[in-house]
Structures are given as structure tokens and as C-alpha cells.
Design a protein around this motif. Sequence first.
Motif, short mmCIF file in Angstrom:
data_model
loop_
_atom_site.label_atom_id
_atom_site.label_comp_id
_atom_site.label_asym_id
_atom_site.label_seq_id
_atom_site.Cartn_x
_atom_site.Cartn_y
_atom_site.Cartn_z
N ALA A 55 4.62 -60.04 -9.33
CA ALA A 55 4.32 -58.71 -8.82
C ALA A 55 4.46 -58.65 -7.30
O ALA A 55 4.97 -57.67 -6.78
CB ALA A 55 2.93 -58.29 -9.24
N ILE A 56 4.03 -59.69 -6.61
CA ILE A 56 4.10 -59.67 -5.15
C ILE A 56 5.54 -59.57 -4.67
O ILE A 56 5.84 -58.86 -3.71
CB ILE A 56 3.41 -60.91 -4.55
CG1 ILE A 56 1.90 -60.83 -4.79
CG2 ILE A 56 3.70 -61.04 -3.07
CD1 ILE A 56 1.12 -62.04 -4.37
N GLN A 57 6.45 -60.23 -5.35
CA GLN A 57 7.86 -60.19 -4.95
C GLN A 57 8.41 -58.77 -4.98
O GLN A 57 9.23 -58.40 -4.14
CB GLN A 57 8.67 -61.10 -5.86
CG GLN A 57 10.10 -61.30 -5.41
CD GLN A 57 10.81 -62.36 -6.21
OE1 GLN A 57 10.23 -63.02 -7.07
NE2 GLN A 57 12.08 -62.53 -5.94
N LYS A 58 7.94 -57.94 -5.89
CA LYS A 58 8.41 -56.56 -6.00
C LYS A 58 7.98 -55.71 -4.82
O LYS A 58 8.60 -54.68 -4.53
CB LYS A 58 7.92 -55.94 -7.31
CG LYS A 58 8.55 -56.57 -8.53
CD LYS A 58 8.02 -55.95 -9.80
CE LYS A 58 8.64 -56.64 -11.01
NZ LYS A 58 8.12 -56.09 -12.26
N LEU A 59 6.92 -56.11 -4.10
CA LEU A 59 6.47 -55.35 -2.93
C LEU A 59 7.56 -55.28 -1.86
O LEU A 59 7.69 -54.27 -1.17
CB LEU A 59 5.22 -55.98 -2.32
CG LEU A 59 3.96 -55.96 -3.17
CD1 LEU A 59 2.83 -56.70 -2.46
CD2 LEU A 59 3.55 -54.55 -3.51
N LEU B 171 3.94 -59.42 4.46
CA LEU B 171 2.81 -60.06 3.81
C LEU B 171 2.21 -61.08 4.76
O LEU B 171 2.93 -61.92 5.30
CB LEU B 171 3.32 -60.75 2.54
CG LEU B 171 2.36 -61.37 1.60
CD1 LEU B 171 1.58 -60.28 0.86
CD2 LEU B 171 3.12 -62.22 0.60
N ALA B 172 0.93 -61.03 5.00
CA ALA B 172 0.25 -62.02 5.83
C ALA B 172 -0.44 -63.02 4.92
O ALA B 172 -1.18 -62.66 4.02
CB ALA B 172 -0.78 -61.35 6.74
N SER B 173 -0.14 -64.29 5.13
CA SER B 173 -0.75 -65.36 4.36
C SER B 173 -0.35 -66.67 5.02
O SER B 173 0.03 -66.69 6.18
CB SER B 173 -0.30 -65.31 2.90
OG SER B 173 -1.04 -66.25 2.14
#
Length: 129
Positions: free
Chosen positions: A1-5, A14-16
Motif C-alpha cells: 500500500a505504501i508504494q502506491k502513495l 515519506l519520512a522514515s
Amino acid sequence: AIQKLFALPQFQGLASGGPTTAAYFFVACNDAELFYLDPHVHTQPALKSTEIEEVKQSYLHTPRPLRLQWNSLNASVCGAFLVRSVADFEKLCEDLTAIDDTLFEILDRPLELQALGEAVDTDDGFTML
């Protein structure tokens, strides 16, 4: 799901970090890895609007792409979105729900919060705990 952002027009990054590393700002990805800027490599000076193009050429790019494998991404992540209008916000909410309605919860009304017995500031429409 994150990749679709990364495909959303409002998504800025994305901060991480990695499992034992400092924070990075991820700006692109593919199926195997994320590409990021490391804010610790170089601190840029404050900018005047007339200097932006010059600075883009010299400060905002690393000499080589920095990469992190998806399986090394820290589980604590923060997505950055730039919303320019109410319609843009509504489209973002619709798109996030379509990506994964269990990961992104869109509320119909503001939360009623109380921070450890202290007053909550909501004068400007934002919630400050």
C-alpha cells in the motif's frame, strides 16, 4: 500500500529510516527499493526565491542515488502530502481509501480530544495537543 502513495499527485514523500539508521526523506521507489535524500549529507543555506534554480543544481541533489531495500524500511513512517484546495483534499481522501481503507482512516468530523486533562487548542481549525 505504501508504494502506491508515490503515484498520488498530492504525495510529496515519506519520512522514515532503516532499522538502525537516522531519518531519511524517500522521494521515489520501485518494486525492490526506495530512493531517498539524506538530510544529514549537506545542510543548505536559507533560500531567497531568486536563488532556487541555482541551489537546485548544487545543493538539493546527492552525487548518486541513495537506496534502501523495502524490507529494511523502519515500520514507523510519516507521509507528506501537499493539498492545494478542498477538492484536492477530498480527492486525496478518496484515493487513500481506495488504496487501503484499513490502513487509512478518513473521519467525517474532527476528533474530540483531551490531552492529559489540558485544554485542546482548535481555534484555527487545526488540533494542537
